[in-house]
Motif scaffolding. Structure first.
Motif, PDB file in Angstrom:
ATOM      1  N   MET A  62       0.844  -1.179   0.000  1.00 55.09           N
ATOM      2  CA  MET A  62       0.000   0.000   0.000  1.00 55.09           C
ATOM      3  C   MET A  62       0.892   1.246   0.000  1.00 55.09           C
ATOM      4  O   MET A  62       2.103   1.148   0.237  1.00 55.09           O
ATOM      5  N   PRO A  63       0.324   2.421  -0.271  1.00 54.18           N
ATOM      6  CA  PRO A  63       1.150   3.638  -0.315  1.00 54.18           C
ATOM      7  C   PRO A  63       1.937   3.910   0.964  1.00 54.18           C
ATOM      8  O   PRO A  63       3.029   4.500   0.906  1.00 54.18           O
ATOM      9  N   ASP A  64       1.410   3.472   2.130  1.00 50.75           N
ATOM     10  CA  ASP A  64       2.115   3.724   3.388  1.00 50.75           C
ATOM     11  C   ASP A  64       3.153   2.644   3.709  1.00 50.75           C
ATOM     12  O   ASP A  64       3.777   2.665   4.766  1.00 50.75           O
ATOM     13  N   GLY A  65       3.364   1.678   2.800  1.00 52.61           N
ATOM     14  CA  GLY A  65       4.371   0.647   3.003  1.00 52.61           C
ATOM     15  C   GLY A  65       3.846  -0.647   3.577  1.00 52.61           C
ATOM     16  O   GLY A  65       4.531  -1.674   3.546  1.00 52.61           O
ATOM     17  N   ALA A  66       2.639  -0.629   4.136  1.00 51.06           N
ATOM     18  CA  ALA A  66       2.036  -1.863   4.638  1.00 51.06           C
ATOM     19  C   ALA A  66       1.611  -2.738   3.462  1.00 51.06           C
ATOM     20  O   ALA A  66       1.442  -2.266   2.333  1.00 51.06           O
ATOM     21  N   TRP A  67       1.436  -4.030   3.728  1.00 50.47           N
ATOM     22  CA  TRP A  67       0.982  -4.953   2.703  1.00 50.47           C
ATOM     23  C   TRP A  67      -0.536  -5.022   2.699  1.00 50.47           C
ATOM     24  O   TRP A  67      -1.169  -5.044   3.760  1.00 50.47           O
ATOM     25  N   ARG A  68      -1.116  -5.058   1.516  1.00 45.97           N
ATOM     26  CA  ARG A  68      -2.549  -5.297   1.373  1.00 45.97           C
ATOM     27  C   ARG A  68      -2.751  -6.778   1.075  1.00 45.97           C
ATOM     28  O   ARG A  68      -2.299  -7.292   0.062  1.00 45.97           O
ATOM     29  N   ALA A  69      -3.370  -7.476   1.996  1.00 46.20           N
ATOM     30  CA  ALA A  69      -3.672  -8.893   1.833  1.00 46.20           C
ATOM     31  C   ALA A  69      -5.164  -9.093   2.049  1.00 46.20           C
ATOM     32  O   ALA A  69      -5.924  -8.124   2.256  1.00 46.20           O
ATOM     33  N   GLY A  70      -5.605 -10.329   1.990  1.00 45.49           N
ATOM     34  CA  GLY A  70      -7.023 -10.600   2.168  1.00 45.49           C
ATOM     35  C   GLY A  70      -7.256 -12.039   2.580  1.00 45.49           C
ATOM     36  O   GLY A  70      -6.467 -12.931   2.254  1.00 45.49           O
ATOM     37  N   LEU A  71      -8.322 -12.259   3.325  1.00 42.04           N
ATOM     38  CA  LEU A  71      -8.769 -13.599   3.681  1.00 42.04           C
ATOM     39  C   LEU A  71     -10.072 -13.872   2.941  1.00 42.04           C
ATOM     40  O   LEU A  71     -11.091 -13.247   3.213  1.00 42.04           O
TER      41      LEU A  71
END
Length: 295
Positions: A62-71
């Motif tokens: 994501m733009p803030d460096g965190a990962w976008r994941a999903g369940l």
């Protein structure tokens, strides 16, 4: 082995849910006594559950460096699963991320739910396949991140079935996963303040009203296409189905009865209102007077 059951204010439903959980635990113990322990195979990104399956998705950074994941939770036709607050007759999912590597925290985001009558009471959750967006913060931003989840959840057609799964994967960038996640990210309620508008909705006021023993949260909501209002309270507070009344000025009065509350409740209490409309949803945290005077 003991089984803990949450308080829900509905004795019959609690018995059904606790009985199902106890049966599941008994079967597990019996299986464990049947023979020597077998090493658990390494988890994959997908796992089959009762009348359902789960999978981990990864859409990239994501733009803030965190990962976008999903369940992803895929359901067989006619089955549903539950929101974080499952209502009168549901079981919320329980997440165990302790096997993950290089993960500081995982934030679960919840798409706007729906309410269902199941013959015992009103449950809250998802009747179709759902993806819960995840925001994953790494301990070391430059190192690989492996997400490892042991999930306990429940699915229901007419009776609640406890189930679970173990999934894991290294997070990467996947355009296919990003496309699968996008509509569910869009369904996550926007967090706004009281009086602030988003998705064509605004909670203008929220308060506890008391008439004798009848206590309810009453909210005045502006905007069209309102479908439902869910209220979550602090520990010991439980709420019934919202009653929506359209006013002459075009606003909606949402009255959400208090099903149960702590006997010693005093002073203000916090409540989260999730307001679901046709165009989207909002989430509002309001401070309420727990000991409102009778009117």
């Amino acid at each position: 082995m003991s089984i803990g059951c949450f308080k829900d204010g509905t004795a019959g439903r609690a018995a059904i849910i606790c009985g199902a959980l106890a049966l599941s635990a008994a079967l597990f113990v019996t299986a464990g006594l049947a023979g020597p322990a077998v090493a658990e195979p390494a988890p994959s990104a997908n796992a089959k559950g009762e009348r359902s399956s789960i999978a981990l998705l990864s859409a990239g950074r994501m733009p803030d460096g965190a990962w976008r994941a999903g369940l992803s939770i895929a359901l067989e036709p006619g089955f549903k699963t539950y929101w974080r607050d499952p209502g009168d007759s549901g079981v919320p999912p329980v997440f165990d991320w302790s096997g993950s590597r290089n993960v500081a925290r995982v934030e679960v985001e919840w798409p706007a739910p729906r309410r269902f009558f199941d013959g015992v009471g009103w449950s809250i959750g998802y009747k179709d396949d759902v993806v819960l967006p995840l925001r994953v913060v790494a301990q070391d931003a430059g190192a690989p991140v492996v997400l490892d989840l042991k999930l306990d959840y429940a699915v229901c057609e007419k009776l609640c079935i406890p189930t679970g799964g173990h999934v894991a994967r290294e997070l990467t960038e996947s355009a296919e996963d990003a496309a699968a996640l996008a509509p569910f990210v869009a369904r996550v309620p926007r967090e706004v303040a009281v009086g602030e508008e988003a998705a064509g909705l605004a909670v203008e006021t929220a308060a506890i009203e008391r008439k004798g023993d009848d206590i309810a949260v009453v909210a005045r909501i502006a905007g069209g296409g309102l479908e439902d209002v869910f209220v979550e309270g602090e520990s010991g507070w439980y709420f019934d189905k919202a009653e929506l009344t359209r006013q002459d000025d075009g606003r909606t009065l949402a009255r959400v009865p208090v099903a149960d509350r702590p006997k010693a409740a005093a002073g203000p209490t916090a409540a989260k209102l999730t307001v679901v409309g046709k165009a989207g949803a909002i989430s509002v945290v309001a401070r309420l007077d727990a000991v409102a005077k009778a009117r």
